[in-house]
Design a protein around this motif. Structure first.
Motif, PDB file in Angstrom:
ATOM      1  N   ALA A  40     -16.664  -7.258 -32.849  1.00  0.00           N
ATOM      2  CA  ALA A  40     -16.913  -5.825 -32.699  1.00  0.00           C
ATOM      3  C   ALA A  40     -15.609  -5.113 -32.987  1.00  0.00           C
ATOM      4  O   ALA A  40     -14.533  -5.587 -32.613  1.00  0.00           O
ATOM      5  CB  ALA A  40     -17.396  -5.496 -31.293  1.00  0.00           C
ATOM      6  N   LEU A  41     -15.724  -3.999 -33.660  1.00  0.00           N
ATOM      7  CA  LEU A  41     -14.571  -3.152 -33.946  1.00  0.00           C
ATOM      8  C   LEU A  41     -14.882  -1.769 -33.407  1.00  0.00           C
ATOM      9  O   LEU A  41     -15.903  -1.180 -33.756  1.00  0.00           O
ATOM     10  CB  LEU A  41     -14.304  -3.099 -35.451  1.00  0.00           C
ATOM     11  CG  LEU A  41     -13.117  -2.270 -35.921  1.00  0.00           C
ATOM     12  CD1 LEU A  41     -11.814  -2.732 -35.284  1.00  0.00           C
ATOM     13  CD2 LEU A  41     -12.992  -2.324 -37.440  1.00  0.00           C
ATOM     14  N   ALA A  42     -14.020  -1.283 -32.517  1.00  0.00           N
ATOM     15  CA  ALA A  42     -14.208   0.031 -31.910  1.00  0.00           C
ATOM     16  C   ALA A  42     -13.262   1.029 -32.552  1.00  0.00           C
ATOM     17  O   ALA A  42     -12.056   0.786 -32.631  1.00  0.00           O
ATOM     18  CB  ALA A  42     -13.967  -0.043 -30.405  1.00  0.00           C
ATOM     19  N   ASN A  95       1.480 -15.132 -34.508  1.00  0.00           N
ATOM     20  CA  ASN A  95       1.565 -14.277 -33.324  1.00  0.00           C
ATOM     21  C   ASN A  95       0.669 -13.052 -33.437  1.00  0.00           C
ATOM     22  O   ASN A  95       0.682 -12.194 -32.560  1.00  0.00           O
ATOM     23  CB  ASN A  95       3.012 -13.841 -33.074  1.00  0.00           C
ATOM     24  CG  ASN A  95       3.855 -14.988 -32.556  1.00  0.00           C
ATOM     25  OD1 ASN A  95       3.369 -15.868 -31.852  1.00  0.00           O
ATOM     26  ND2 ASN A  95       5.119 -14.988 -32.919  1.00  0.00           N
ATOM     27  N   LEU A  96      -0.117 -12.957 -34.522  1.00  0.00           N
ATOM     28  CA  LEU A  96      -1.039 -11.833 -34.681  1.00  0.00           C
ATOM     29  C   LEU A  96      -2.142 -11.933 -33.627  1.00  0.00           C
ATOM     30  O   LEU A  96      -2.623 -13.029 -33.327  1.00  0.00           O
ATOM     31  CB  LEU A  96      -1.657 -11.844 -36.078  1.00  0.00           C
ATOM     32  CG  LEU A  96      -0.707 -11.637 -37.249  1.00  0.00           C
ATOM     33  CD1 LEU A  96      -1.448 -11.826 -38.568  1.00  0.00           C
ATOM     34  CD2 LEU A  96      -0.062 -10.275 -37.172  1.00  0.00           C
ATOM     35  N   THR A  97      -2.541 -10.785 -33.103  1.00  0.00           N
ATOM     36  CA  THR A  97      -3.555 -10.776 -32.055  1.00  0.00           C
ATOM     37  C   THR A  97      -4.655  -9.753 -32.345  1.00  0.00           C
ATOM     38  O   THR A  97      -4.476  -8.860 -33.167  1.00  0.00           O
ATOM     39  CB  THR A  97      -2.947 -10.417 -30.682  1.00  0.00           C
ATOM     40  OG1 THR A  97      -2.400  -9.096 -30.741  1.00  0.00           O
ATOM     41  CG2 THR A  97      -1.876 -11.413 -30.267  1.00  0.00           C
ATOM     42  N   ILE A  98      -5.767  -9.941 -31.632  1.00  0.00           N
ATOM     43  CA  ILE A  98      -6.809  -8.926 -31.574  1.00  0.00           C
ATOM     44  C   ILE A  98      -6.839  -8.408 -30.138  1.00  0.00           C
ATOM     45  O   ILE A  98      -6.228  -9.008 -29.244  1.00  0.00           O
ATOM     46  CB  ILE A  98      -8.189  -9.470 -32.008  1.00  0.00           C
ATOM     47  CG1 ILE A  98      -8.642 -10.635 -31.114  1.00  0.00           C
ATOM     48  CG2 ILE A  98      -8.166  -9.849 -33.486  1.00  0.00           C
ATOM     49  CD1 ILE A  98     -10.084 -11.060 -31.332  1.00  0.00           C
ATOM     50  N   THR A  99      -7.556  -7.350 -29.910  1.00  0.00           N
ATOM     51  CA  THR A  99      -7.602  -6.758 -28.576  1.00  0.00           C
ATOM     52  C   THR A  99      -8.056  -7.767 -27.535  1.00  0.00           C
ATOM     53  O   THR A  99      -7.432  -7.915 -26.488  1.00  0.00           O
ATOM     54  CB  THR A  99      -8.536  -5.531 -28.572  1.00  0.00           C
ATOM     55  OG1 THR A  99      -8.033  -4.578 -29.524  1.00  0.00           O
ATOM     56  CG2 THR A  99      -8.596  -4.884 -27.203  1.00  0.00           C
ATOM     57  N   GLY A 152     -15.175 -11.782 -30.820  1.00  0.00           N
ATOM     58  CA  GLY A 152     -13.895 -11.085 -30.921  1.00  0.00           C
ATOM     59  C   GLY A 152     -14.098  -9.585 -30.812  1.00  0.00           C
ATOM     60  O   GLY A 152     -15.142  -9.065 -31.219  1.00  0.00           O
ATOM     61  N   PHE A 153     -13.103  -8.903 -30.260  1.00  0.00           N
ATOM     62  CA  PHE A 153     -13.172  -7.455 -30.082  1.00  0.00           C
ATOM     63  C   PHE A 153     -11.836  -6.843 -30.479  1.00  0.00           C
ATOM     64  O   PHE A 153     -10.786  -7.316 -30.052  1.00  0.00           O
ATOM     65  CB  PHE A 153     -13.476  -7.110 -28.620  1.00  0.00           C
ATOM     66  CG  PHE A 153     -13.667  -5.638 -28.387  1.00  0.00           C
ATOM     67  CD1 PHE A 153     -14.934  -5.079 -28.467  1.00  0.00           C
ATOM     68  CD2 PHE A 153     -12.592  -4.819 -28.110  1.00  0.00           C
ATOM     69  CE1 PHE A 153     -15.112  -3.715 -28.264  1.00  0.00           C
ATOM     70  CE2 PHE A 153     -12.757  -3.463 -27.915  1.00  0.00           C
ATOM     71  CZ  PHE A 153     -14.024  -2.905 -27.987  1.00  0.00           C
ATOM     72  N   GLN A 154     -11.905  -5.793 -31.279  1.00  0.00           N
ATOM     73  CA  GLN A 154     -10.704  -5.080 -31.707  1.00  0.00           C
ATOM     74  C   GLN A 154     -10.948  -3.585 -31.596  1.00  0.00           C
ATOM     75  O   GLN A 154     -12.020  -3.099 -31.965  1.00  0.00           O
ATOM     76  CB  GLN A 154     -10.349  -5.441 -33.154  1.00  0.00           C
ATOM     77  CG  GLN A 154      -9.125  -4.756 -33.700  1.00  0.00           C
ATOM     78  CD  GLN A 154      -7.829  -5.242 -33.057  1.00  0.00           C
ATOM     79  OE1 GLN A 154      -7.770  -6.324 -32.505  1.00  0.00           O
ATOM     80  NE2 GLN A 154      -6.806  -4.434 -33.129  1.00  0.00           N
ATOM     81  N   ASP A 180      -7.309  -4.782 -39.239  1.00  0.00           N
ATOM     82  CA  ASP A 180      -8.039  -5.341 -38.097  1.00  0.00           C
ATOM     83  C   ASP A 180      -9.248  -6.133 -38.568  1.00  0.00           C
ATOM     84  O   ASP A 180      -9.536  -7.214 -38.055  1.00  0.00           O
ATOM     85  CB  ASP A 180      -8.489  -4.228 -37.156  1.00  0.00           C
ATOM     86  CG  ASP A 180      -7.330  -3.565 -36.452  1.00  0.00           C
ATOM     87  OD1 ASP A 180      -6.273  -4.214 -36.282  1.00  0.00           O
ATOM     88  OD2 ASP A 180      -7.467  -2.395 -36.069  1.00  0.00           O
ATOM     89  N   PHE A 181      -9.961  -5.598 -39.527  1.00  0.00           N
ATOM     90  CA  PHE A 181     -11.125  -6.276 -40.087  1.00  0.00           C
ATOM     91  C   PHE A 181     -10.705  -7.614 -40.691  1.00  0.00           C
ATOM     92  O   PHE A 181     -11.371  -8.636 -40.519  1.00  0.00           O
ATOM     93  CB  PHE A 181     -11.774  -5.379 -41.132  1.00  0.00           C
ATOM     94  CG  PHE A 181     -13.222  -5.654 -41.402  1.00  0.00           C
ATOM     95  CD1 PHE A 181     -13.938  -6.644 -40.773  1.00  0.00           C
ATOM     96  CD2 PHE A 181     -13.893  -4.874 -42.337  1.00  0.00           C
ATOM     97  CE1 PHE A 181     -15.281  -6.879 -41.045  1.00  0.00           C
ATOM     98  CE2 PHE A 181     -15.230  -5.091 -42.620  1.00  0.00           C
ATOM     99  CZ  PHE A 181     -15.921  -6.101 -41.975  1.00  0.00           C
ATOM    100  N   LEU A 182      -9.556  -7.638 -41.356  1.00  0.00           N
ATOM    101  CA  LEU A 182      -9.049  -8.863 -41.968  1.00  0.00           C
ATOM    102  C   LEU A 182      -8.715  -9.910 -40.895  1.00  0.00           C
ATOM    103  O   LEU A 182      -9.014 -11.101 -41.064  1.00  0.00           O
ATOM    104  CB  LEU A 182      -7.823  -8.555 -42.820  1.00  0.00           C
ATOM    105  CG  LEU A 182      -7.284  -9.666 -43.697  1.00  0.00           C
ATOM    106  CD1 LEU A 182      -8.344 -10.158 -44.670  1.00  0.00           C
ATOM    107  CD2 LEU A 182      -6.068  -9.158 -44.469  1.00  0.00           C
ATOM    108  N   LYS A 183      -8.140  -9.496 -39.777  1.00  0.00           N
ATOM    109  CA  LYS A 183      -7.841 -10.442 -38.688  1.00  0.00           C
ATOM    110  C   LYS A 183      -9.135 -11.031 -38.118  1.00  0.00           C
ATOM    111  O   LYS A 183      -9.211 -12.239 -37.875  1.00  0.00           O
ATOM    112  CB  LYS A 183      -7.032  -9.755 -37.581  1.00  0.00           C
ATOM    113  CG  LYS A 183      -5.621  -9.375 -38.018  1.00  0.00           C
ATOM    114  CD  LYS A 183      -4.759  -8.921 -36.863  1.00  0.00           C
ATOM    115  CE  LYS A 183      -5.211  -7.644 -36.240  1.00  0.00           C
ATOM    116  NZ  LYS A 183      -4.281  -7.160 -35.175  1.00  0.00           N
TER     117      LYS A 183
END
Length: 150
Positions: A107-109, A65-69, A76-78, A90-93
């Motif tokens: 991308a990670l914001a 059930n883990l999600t990213i943005t 993928g975007f987080q 977040d980086f690990l997901k």
């Protein structure tokens, strides 16, 4: 603004025709950050990403059930506007999604160091995250673009 890239993250986002769009997500007419604005930042991103056809709250795996943005096709975007320790998680997901073939780049914001101080105490920031990402770049191989919010 897009601040950094590793493992050809920028090249992949450019090849998808999404790099300039990604870098402009926070160039709204007057998007300013204030104390405790984490929810407002996420709402802004949800509107921008939904408007571009992205799936919000994308699960990282069918078994979890883990999600990213958000997820848009193979990208993928987080966003992280909370505690610094969450940035590594977040980086690990994103890394899991990359290794499982769900995404080709991410991308990670994160807020800049100065913006993180405005948001609150011990808030994740792009400067610190980038230094740590460089330390673990052989372990965390997802092609990445770091987007900083000012």
């Amino acid at each position: 603004m897009c601040a950094h890239s590793q493992h050809d993250g920028e090249g992949i986002w450019r090849a998808r025709g999404r790099y300039e769009w990604l870098c402009s997500l926070f160039e709204a007419p007057s998007f300013e950050i204030g104390k405790g604005d984490g929810d407002r930042i996420r709402d802004h991103l949800d509107r921008q990403l939904t408007g571009a056809g992205w799936a919000i709250g994308a699960r990282i795996d069918n078994m979890s059930n883990l999600t990213i943005t958000a997820r848009g096709n193979d990208l993928g975007f987080q966003v992280q506007t909370g505690n610094m320790s969450r940035g590594a998680y977040d980086f690990l997901k994103l890394q899991h999604m990359y290794l499982s073939g769900a995404i080709e780049a991410a991308a990670l914001a994160l807020p800049t160091k100065s913006a993180s101080r405005v948001l609150g105490d011990n808030i994740a920031n792009g400067d610190r995250f980038w230094k740590e990402a460089q330390l673990f770049k052989r372990q965390l191989t997802v092609p990445l673009v770091l987007v900083e919010l000012e």
